[in-house]
Design a protein around this motif. Structure first.
Motif, short mmCIF file in Angstrom:
data_model
loop_
_atom_site.label_atom_id
_atom_site.label_comp_id
_atom_site.label_asym_id
_atom_site.label_seq_id
_atom_site.Cartn_x
_atom_site.Cartn_y
_atom_site.Cartn_z
N ASP A 170 6.58 14.43 1.87
CA ASP A 170 6.07 14.28 0.51
C ASP A 170 5.31 15.52 0.05
O ASP A 170 4.88 15.61 -1.09
CB ASP A 170 5.14 13.06 0.42
N GLY A 171 5.14 16.46 0.94
CA GLY A 171 4.44 17.71 0.66
C GLY A 171 4.03 18.35 1.96
O GLY A 171 4.42 17.89 3.05
N LEU A 195 9.16 23.44 -1.14
CA LEU A 195 8.81 22.04 -1.43
C LEU A 195 9.14 21.64 -2.86
O LEU A 195 8.93 20.47 -3.24
CB LEU A 195 7.34 21.80 -1.13
N GLY A 196 9.62 22.56 -3.67
CA GLY A 196 10.12 22.21 -5.00
C GLY A 196 9.13 21.51 -5.90
O GLY A 196 9.49 20.56 -6.61
N GLY A 197 7.88 21.94 -5.90
CA GLY A 197 6.88 21.35 -6.79
C GLY A 197 6.01 20.30 -6.16
O GLY A 197 5.02 19.87 -6.76
N LYS A 198 6.35 19.85 -4.96
CA LYS A 198 5.48 18.91 -4.25
C LYS A 198 4.22 19.64 -3.80
O LYS A 198 4.22 20.86 -3.64
CB LYS A 198 6.20 18.31 -3.04
N PRO A 199 3.12 18.93 -3.58
CA PRO A 199 1.88 19.61 -3.20
C PRO A 199 1.98 20.33 -1.86
O PRO A 199 2.58 19.82 -0.91
CB PRO A 199 0.85 18.48 -3.15
N VAL A 200 1.38 21.51 -1.81
CA VAL A 200 1.32 22.31 -0.58
C VAL A 200 -0.14 22.67 -0.34
O VAL A 200 -0.75 23.38 -1.14
CB VAL A 200 2.18 23.58 -0.70
N ILE A 201 -0.69 22.17 0.77
CA ILE A 201 -2.08 22.46 1.12
C ILE A 201 -2.09 23.63 2.09
O ILE A 201 -1.55 23.54 3.20
CB ILE A 201 -2.76 21.23 1.77
N ILE A 202 -2.69 24.74 1.67
CA ILE A 202 -2.77 25.93 2.50
C ILE A 202 -4.21 26.11 2.97
O ILE A 202 -5.13 26.19 2.17
CB ILE A 202 -2.30 27.19 1.74
N ARG A 203 -4.39 26.12 4.28
CA ARG A 203 -5.72 26.29 4.85
C ARG A 203 -6.05 27.78 4.92
O ARG A 203 -5.25 28.57 5.40
CB ARG A 203 -5.76 25.68 6.26
N THR A 204 -7.23 28.13 4.45
CA THR A 204 -7.65 29.52 4.57
C THR A 204 -7.84 29.87 6.04
O THR A 204 -7.89 29.00 6.91
CB THR A 204 -8.95 29.78 3.79
N LEU A 205 -7.95 31.15 6.30
CA LEU A 205 -7.97 31.67 7.67
C LEU A 205 -8.95 30.90 8.55
O LEU A 205 -10.13 30.83 8.27
CB LEU A 205 -8.33 33.15 7.65
N ARG A 222 0.84 -1.20 0.00
CA ARG A 222 0.00 0.00 0.00
C ARG A 222 0.88 1.25 0.00
O ARG A 222 1.82 1.37 0.78
CB ARG A 222 -0.89 -0.03 1.24
N LYS A 223 0.58 2.21 -0.87
CA LYS A 223 1.32 3.48 -0.94
C LYS A 223 0.64 4.51 -0.04
O LYS A 223 -0.56 4.72 -0.14
CB LYS A 223 1.39 3.99 -2.38
N VAL A 224 1.42 5.14 0.83
CA VAL A 224 0.88 6.14 1.77
C VAL A 224 1.74 7.40 1.69
O VAL A 224 2.97 7.33 1.73
CB VAL A 224 0.87 5.61 3.22
N GLY A 225 1.10 8.55 1.59
CA GLY A 225 1.83 9.81 1.60
C GLY A 225 2.02 10.30 3.02
O GLY A 225 1.12 10.21 3.85
N VAL A 226 3.21 10.81 3.33
CA VAL A 226 3.50 11.39 4.64
C VAL A 226 3.89 12.85 4.42
O VAL A 226 4.97 13.15 3.91
CB VAL A 226 4.61 10.64 5.40
N TYR A 227 3.00 13.73 4.80
CA TYR A 227 3.16 15.17 4.60
C TYR A 227 3.51 15.83 5.93
O TYR A 227 3.66 15.15 6.95
CB TYR A 227 1.87 15.76 4.04
N ALA A 228 3.65 17.15 5.93
CA ALA A 228 4.02 17.87 7.15
C ALA A 228 3.05 19.00 7.44
O ALA A 228 2.56 19.67 6.52
CB ALA A 228 5.44 18.44 7.01
N ALA A 260 8.19 25.14 6.36
CA ALA A 260 8.06 24.38 5.12
C ALA A 260 9.42 23.91 4.64
O ALA A 260 9.57 22.78 4.13
CB ALA A 260 7.37 25.22 4.05
N ARG A 261 10.44 24.75 4.80
CA ARG A 261 11.80 24.35 4.42
C ARG A 261 12.28 23.21 5.32
O ARG A 261 12.97 22.29 4.86
CB ARG A 261 12.74 25.55 4.50
N LEU A 262 11.92 23.27 6.58
CA LEU A 262 12.28 22.19 7.51
C LEU A 262 11.58 20.90 7.10
O LEU A 262 12.17 19.81 7.17
CB LEU A 262 11.88 22.59 8.93
N ALA A 263 10.33 21.01 6.67
CA ALA A 263 9.59 19.82 6.21
C ALA A 263 10.28 19.18 5.01
O ALA A 263 10.43 17.95 4.94
CB ALA A 263 8.16 20.22 5.85
#
Length: 859
Positions: free
Chosen positions: A570-571, A604-614, A547-553, A561-564
């Motif tokens: 993975d994003g 993140l160099g093109g990896k997905p970045v999910i930004i939550r609105t306020l 099973r493939k699982v993504g591990v994001y930060a 984000a740079r630390l992540a």
């Protein structure tokens, strides 16, 4: 100048533009820590006296002056921000301590161009640091107005009654409370109590009746006085409050003192000596930070800065002490702000408590008495804090004794400002040393940690000390309260090294070869596991059954984000955009937001970045966006519900988000969605804005699943959303009707409750075939919950950046199919405790023995 016996007018010390003190980009001034006042962005190059007075302080770097009027009012004139770093370059002082000046007399000339290049701002605050029975009237000048040199700027009026009579001004109220702080009334809650009094403009006194019948009391103005009451959990107190907002202040004080604390870095369970059976050549200690270490035992002792014994007169030395306290206060405020930005809440609270203690009137008064006897400011501060530390040390209260290191830290910091010595050089430490010391102050701990010691042993201290908190935060094994035998043992310790066992609470001074080999192996295994996890951190997670699982930060800034990215994420599964909005006097501009979002995407160099609105409301509020007070803010206007009443905030944020590149990497997430219509409205607005901006591509738009209605309607949400992300903290709170901010319920508000797990399962099933589902709540980092979430069908986990390698390593060892077969058994259990117990047993099995049969039924 004094207009009459009833008012004092302060003139503009320089021509310029008015800036409200609360708008000054410096937390010390903006937070009114030093006092009320105003600021000017200067258009001239000479500062003049704002009134008649005596110069009682001149900074040695020439950037700040204090005047004292005949009425006793003290005024600080501070040229620019961070100008202390210029060490006087570009500033020519025209007055010195003791000079009598008239309103309008020049005090210093400065090179505006030179200062502008070296300082963070030229904005010059004028602050009333000692009101002496006078009060400041609201300024007549508005922000942005231009004033001329000498123009009336502020007016102070004498208060209606003298200080001794102020208790008759405003309602008097009192309340009996039972102290519910497990650690008693220590520095941080004392600092918060003082802040409550200041926020509500009241006088607040704490009274405690002893068993002997004696009544001790302390004003909230004095942290030392509050702490010296020696109050422990269960103490009966009387709170006496005077002022117009007395009842509101009482409510806030009662909540503070009767709500059990939750320590983010709480002491480990093994912080006791009772279970330790010592052998010859061993010393016992309390476990302040768990772990194992081997290495040479090295003594650490840093001498106090040298200061002169005698002073140059009371006026001179008092001014020097005030300047030193100001500089240390500024440094502490900056450290607190930095820790807050980095999400280090425990460290931020420590710096805040130190800042509050620095202003303690009792400590300052004690130092003043020594100055009055002819001592220098440095020696006076040393003696005042030495006496206070000695009093705490013999108090018989372990918590108060643990605060001695904090006092020693403040003692050293201020003395360093008053010393002509060069900055103290840290003792050299051999690589991998185990440091032994009588005590370490928090600042010393930070400095020692930079030298990468293997462990720490302290003769004093306690598991609740700030040093213990910092050691735990850094993962440094540490024993405390080891007694005088520790320092005596340093000289006898073998050169080969000792064993620090901060799991069982012992220091092995003469380890056998067998012990050495055993501990070395345990350390090596732990280190190899961590290194293996880090080496594979950048690889995709594939579980044992494929099973493939993504591990994001989860991050709060572009820096995180740079630390992540550096930890192999993975994003970004959650960028909390509210950190851009907090601790400001107005909402961030579109440009400010866009730059921060762009920096995160680039990290993140093109990896997905999910930004939550306020996501504002409930436990997070904005000073410039006061939402209506409601009985239950957690059920009020927050998240997606905010856009109906404040559409301009969403408009600006969406424009900023649409301004980044590449849009393909950007995912926008809407918080607190309760129905599909809320998501649809935002998508429509997003489409309209993208068309206006002439964009060809669109970012993905998703919704957070934080309330039961969203989980139960996940199938309809999934038809509109490009992705779903479960916020397990809020979903657990709303499902179990347990406030996650209530420490008394925090242990029961567990994501592994079968009801919460069933809602997660419903979400995954509803989204199947439509969109992926992730988890960005705290459960994603939980060693037991994370595997179960994946077994429930979660596609992505988002954790704190430092946890990415370990979570990836754990998931690679997981047989998802086998664990999924256990779901019917787990979901049928009675509660979270039962689920944790059974799940822990299943995960503890050797991986080679786990099959797809129902092993739990055989437990």
């Amino acid at each position: 100048m004094a207009d009459s016996n009833q008012s004092i007018t302060l003139q503009a010390p320089v021509a310029g533009v008015v800036v409200p003190l609360t708008a000054v980009p410096d937390p010390v001034f903006a937070g009114l820590t030093l006092g009320e006042g105003i600021a000017i962005d200067p258009l001239g190059e000479c500062l003049h006296a704002p009134c008649d007075g005596v110069v009682v302080q001149c900074a040695r770097t020439h950037h700040a002056f204090t005047l004292k009027t005949e009425a006793g009012v003290e005024l600080l004139l501070h040229l620019g921000l961070d100008t202390v770093e210029l060490k006087g370059e570009g500033i020519e002082p025209l007055v010195t301590v003791g000079d009598q000046v008239r309103a309008g007399d020049p005090m210093c000339r400065f090179d505006a161009d030179a200062l502008a290049r070296g300082a963070s701002a030229l904005i010059t605050p004028l602050v009333i640091t000692e009101a002496a029975g006078w009060q400041l009237l609201p300024p007549k000048h508005r922000e942005g107005e231009r004033v001329s040199l000498g123009e009336p700027l502020l007016v102070l009026t004498r208060t209606a009654v003298e200080l001794a009579d102020t208790r008759a001004d405003g309602p008097l109220a009192e309340r009996r409370v039972i102290l519910a702080l497990a650690s008693g009334l220590h520095a941080r809650p004392a600092a918060r109590l003082r802040a409550i009094a200041r926020e509500h403009s009241v006088s607040l006194t704490v009274q405690h009746e002893r068993s002997t019948g004696n009544v001790n009391s302390a004003s909230a103005d004095s942290l030392s006085a509050l702490m010296n009451l020696g109050l422990t959990d269960g103490a009966a107190l009387t709170l006496i409050v005077q002022g117009e907002a007395a009842e509101a202040a009482l409510d806030a004080a009662e909540r503070l003192l009767t709500t059990p604390e939750v320590e983010e870095h709480s002491a480990p369970p093994s912080s006791t000596l009772t279970a330790v059976t010592l052998k010859k050549g061993e010393l016992a200690g309390l476990v302040a930070s768990p772990g194992l270490a081997i290495g040479p035992l090295v003594s650490y002792q840093l001498p106090l800065p040298t200061v002169p014994l005698m002073g140059e007169g009371e006026a001179v030395e008092t001014a020097r002490l005030k300047e030193a306290l100001l500089r240390v206060g500024e440094a502490l405020a900056q450290a607190e702000a930095q820790a807050t930005r980095q999400g280090q809440s425990a460290e931020a609270e420590i710096f805040a408590a130190h800042g509050a203690w620095l202003e303690d009137p009792d400590l300052v008064a004690a130092a003043g008495e020594f100055i009055g006897e002819g001592h220098s400011a440095g020696h006076a501060w040393r003696e005042a804090l030495g006496a206070e530390a000695a009093q705490l040390a013999v108090s018989g209260n372990t918590l108060l004794a643990a605060r001695v290191a904090d006092l020693r830290d403040l003692q050293r910091r201020v003395m360093a400002e008053l010393s002509d010595d060069q900055q103290a050089v840290l003792p050299e430490l051999p690589e991998g040393a185990i440091v032994a010391a009588e005590e370490l102050t928090p600042s010393e701990l930070v400095a020692v940690a930079a030298l990468h010691p293997a462990g720490l042993c302290l003769a004093g201290g306690g598991t609740t000390s700030h040093v213990a908190i910092l050691a735990r935060a850094r993962g440094i094994p540490c024993l405390v309260a080891m007694g005088s035998a520790l320092m005596k043992a340093v000289n006898d310790a073998p050169d080969e090294g000792v064993i620090l066992d901060a799991e069982d609470g012992r220091l092995v001074l003469t380890p056998s070869s067998t012990q050495w080999a055993e501990v070395t192996e345990r350390i090596d295994i732990s280190r190899r596991d961590a290194e293996t996890a880090r080496s594979a951190a950048f690889e995709t997670v594939i579980t044992r059954d494929g099973r493939k699982v993504g591990v994001y930060a989860n991050v709060g800034s572009a820096e995180e984000a740079r630390l992540a990215a550096a930890n192999g994420a993975d994003g970004v599964g959650l960028l909390r955009s509210e950190f851009l909005f907090l601790e400001r006097d107005s909402a961030p501009s579109e440009t400010t937001q866009r730059d921060e979002y762009q920096a995160a995407l680039e990290a993140l160099g093109g990896k997905p970045v999910i930004i939550r609105t306020l996501d504002i409301g409930a436990d997070k509020q904005l000073p410039y966006l006061r939402l209506p007070s409601v009985p239950n803010p957690a059920l009020g206007v927050r998240g997606a519900r905010l856009w109906a009443s404040h559409p301009e905030l969403l408009e600006t944020q969406l424009r900023a988000l649409l301004g980044v590149t590449p849009l393909e990497a950007l995912h926008i997430m809407l918080p607190m969605v309760s129905e599909v219509g809320e998501l649809r409205e935002v998508r429509q607005r997003l489409e309209a804005l993208a068309s206006e901006m002439g964009l060809d591509s669109r970012p993905r738009l998703g919704a957070m699943i934080e309330v039961p209605s969203a989980a139960l309607c996940a199938d309809s949400l999934a038809t509109e959303a490009d992705f779903l992300s479960i916020g397990t903290n809020d979903l657990t709170q709303y499902t179990l009707a347990m406030d996650r901010e209530d420490p008394a319920l925090s242990a029961r508000a567990d994501v592994l409750h079968p009801a919460v797990l069933r809602l997660i399962q419903t979400t995954v099933e509803g989204a199947k075939g439509h969109c992926p589902v992730g988890v960005c709540g705290a459960a994603a980092s939980d060693d037991l919950a994370a595997p179960l979430l994946v077994a429930l069908g979660i596609d992505e986990l988002s954790v704190e950046p430092a946890r990415v390698p370990a979570v990836k390593a754990a998931l690679r060892r997981l047989d998802v199919t086998a664990l999924a077969a256990e779901l019917p058994v787990l979901l049928a259990l009675d509660g979270a405790g039962a689920v944790r117990g059974r799940l822990g047993e299943w995960l503890a099995q050797p991986t080679e023995t786990i099959t797809t049969t129902t092993t739990l039924e055989r437990c």
